[in-house]
Motif scaffolding. Structure first.
Motif, short mmCIF file in Angstrom:
data_model
loop_
_atom_site.label_atom_id
_atom_site.label_comp_id
_atom_site.label_asym_id
_atom_site.label_seq_id
_atom_site.Cartn_x
_atom_site.Cartn_y
_atom_site.Cartn_z
N SER A 50 0.67 -1.17 -0.13
CA SER A 50 0.03 0.19 -0.13
C SER A 50 0.78 1.28 -0.02
O SER A 50 2.01 1.34 0.35
CB SER A 50 -0.86 0.03 1.24
OG SER A 50 -0.23 0.19 2.56
N GLU A 101 -6.95 4.22 1.46
CA GLU A 101 -6.58 3.01 1.84
C GLU A 101 -7.24 2.91 3.29
O GLU A 101 -7.96 1.87 3.62
CB GLU A 101 -5.34 2.87 1.64
CG GLU A 101 -4.62 2.96 0.59
CD GLU A 101 -3.01 2.71 0.51
OE1 GLU A 101 -2.48 2.69 -0.37
OE2 GLU A 101 -2.46 3.04 1.58
N ASP A 102 -7.01 3.76 4.33
CA ASP A 102 -7.34 3.71 5.67
C ASP A 102 -9.15 3.74 5.88
O ASP A 102 -9.20 3.25 6.86
CB ASP A 102 -6.67 4.48 6.30
CG ASP A 102 -5.11 4.47 6.50
OD1 ASP A 102 -4.65 3.40 6.14
OD2 ASP A 102 -4.45 5.41 7.03
N SER A 103 -9.62 4.31 5.00
CA SER A 103 -11.08 4.71 5.13
C SER A 103 -11.79 3.60 4.51
O SER A 103 -13.08 3.36 4.52
CB SER A 103 -11.55 5.87 4.44
OG SER A 103 -11.43 5.94 3.20
N GLY A 104 -11.09 2.49 3.71
CA GLY A 104 -11.89 1.67 2.85
C GLY A 104 -12.18 1.94 1.63
O GLY A 104 -13.21 1.25 1.14
N SER A 105 -12.03 2.97 1.08
CA SER A 105 -12.78 3.62 0.02
C SER A 105 -11.75 2.81 -1.16
O SER A 105 -12.46 2.37 -2.40
CB SER A 105 -12.36 5.02 -0.30
OG SER A 105 -12.87 5.90 0.70
N GLY A 128 -9.49 -0.73 -1.71
CA GLY A 128 -9.11 -2.10 -0.68
C GLY A 128 -10.02 -3.14 -0.82
O GLY A 128 -10.71 -3.27 -1.69
N PRO A 129 -9.88 -4.14 0.11
CA PRO A 129 -10.82 -5.38 -0.05
C PRO A 129 -12.25 -4.96 -0.04
O PRO A 129 -12.72 -4.12 0.52
CB PRO A 129 -10.60 -6.02 1.37
CG PRO A 129 -9.15 -5.57 1.82
CD PRO A 129 -8.88 -4.12 1.31
N GLY A 130 -12.96 -5.64 -1.28
CA GLY A 130 -14.41 -5.51 -1.52
C GLY A 130 -14.60 -4.17 -2.29
O GLY A 130 -15.69 -4.06 -2.57
N THR A 131 -13.63 -3.61 -2.82
CA THR A 131 -13.94 -2.54 -3.44
C THR A 131 -13.42 -2.48 -4.96
O THR A 131 -13.89 -1.66 -5.81
CB THR A 131 -13.12 -1.10 -3.14
OG1 THR A 131 -11.76 -1.13 -3.35
CG2 THR A 131 -13.39 -0.80 -1.50
N SER A 145 -7.17 -2.43 -5.38
CA SER A 145 -6.22 -3.17 -4.61
C SER A 145 -4.87 -2.48 -4.99
O SER A 145 -4.29 -2.57 -5.97
CB SER A 145 -6.04 -4.68 -4.81
OG SER A 145 -5.11 -5.10 -4.05
N THR A 174 -15.89 6.69 1.15
CA THR A 174 -16.58 6.44 2.44
C THR A 174 -16.51 7.74 3.27
O THR A 174 -16.04 8.79 3.36
CB THR A 174 -15.96 5.31 3.35
OG1 THR A 174 -14.72 5.70 3.94
CG2 THR A 174 -15.93 3.98 2.50
#
Length: 260
Positions: free
Chosen positions: A9, A37-41, A43-46, A49, A238
């Protein structure tokens, strides 16, 4: 020998070294990309990667980087290659995953080759090509590239895509009246009338830094959600992302709010 590496990352890389290569572009900054990255915007599920590619000198200092992402779809790029993906699949291939070099979820032009020396552009792009070859990726793409960097991609043999955008530029106007002065009398009158009607009964506030509090971000979040819903899509960022940049990028943010 120049050796390129892939980091898990952007957040795993030293911020000062990364930011030294961005030319001050906020959407390439370590703070912005790490907040995604840290907010989940991303990363996994988006479907995004984070896979930044870097080149370091003998002392371990990063001297070149690509903001690269493995993509399992084409959403959030604001450049539509769905027809390419469909043709690829109809020909029996797998278009996804692909490698995307971009400021995720952000249709803003800027540098994509983050290099201390332009001579590093070619090995950096060759590294991206190698990532595709070794991992069975269909292709590598770079979007919203700063015009001055296009020749670097072209010299590396990458295909250039032509598209159309409409941009507004401030041609040295210090005030709105300076802009109006270039128009005919009738157009000036019409614009002043329309502007007055649009602002009637409103208080327009321009906020930055610590002036933007939790209530202002909550109001902005409602507008952001509404905009996404109106465009037959979904908002990608997010709520946590805005909390993070409110701290890490507060001096780079300007928020306009109209109160009635």
């Amino acid at each position: 020998m120049i050796e390129a590496r892939i980091a898990p990352s952007v957040g795993d890389l030293p911020a000062p070294q990364w930011d030294a290569l961005t030319g001050g572009n906020p959407f390439m900054s370590h703070a912005f990309l790490t907040a995604l990255e840290d907010s989940g915007s991303v990363g996994p599920g988006t479907g995004w990667s984070s896979s930044p590619i870097t080149i370091a000198d003998d002392g371990g200092q990063i001297i070149a980087a690509l903001p690269a992402y493995l993509k399992s779809h084409s959403q959030g790029e604001y450049v539509f290659d769905h027809a390419w993906a469909d043709a690829w699949h109809r020909a029996g291939g797998a278009y996804y995953p692909k490698l995307q070099i971009a400021a995720p979820l952000t249709p803003a032009t800027g540098p994509r080759l983050l290099v201390a020396d332009e001579a590093l552009a070619l090995p950096l792009l060759r590294a991206a090509e190698q990532v595709c070859t070794e991992n069975g990726l269909s292709s590598a793409h770079a979007t919203f590239i700063a015009p001055e960097q296009l020749p670097l991609f072209e010299r590396a043999g990458w295909l250039l895509r032509s598209d159309i955008q409409f941009h507004w530029h401030n041609r040295g106007y210090a005030r709105f009246d300076d802009f109006l002065a270039e128009l005919s009398s009738r157009k000036r009158k019409d614009l002043r009338k329309e502007r007055a009607a649009a602002q009637a009964g409103l208080e327009i506030r321009v906020l930055t830094g610590d002036q933007i509090g939790e209530d202002e971000w909550d109001a902005f979040w409602v507008f952001y959600q509404d905009t996404g819903a109106r465009k037959w899509g979904q908002p990608y960022l997010t709520r946590a992302f805005f909390d993070l940049i409110a701290n890490s990028m507060r001096d780079s943010i300007v928020l306009f709010l109209a109160h009635k």
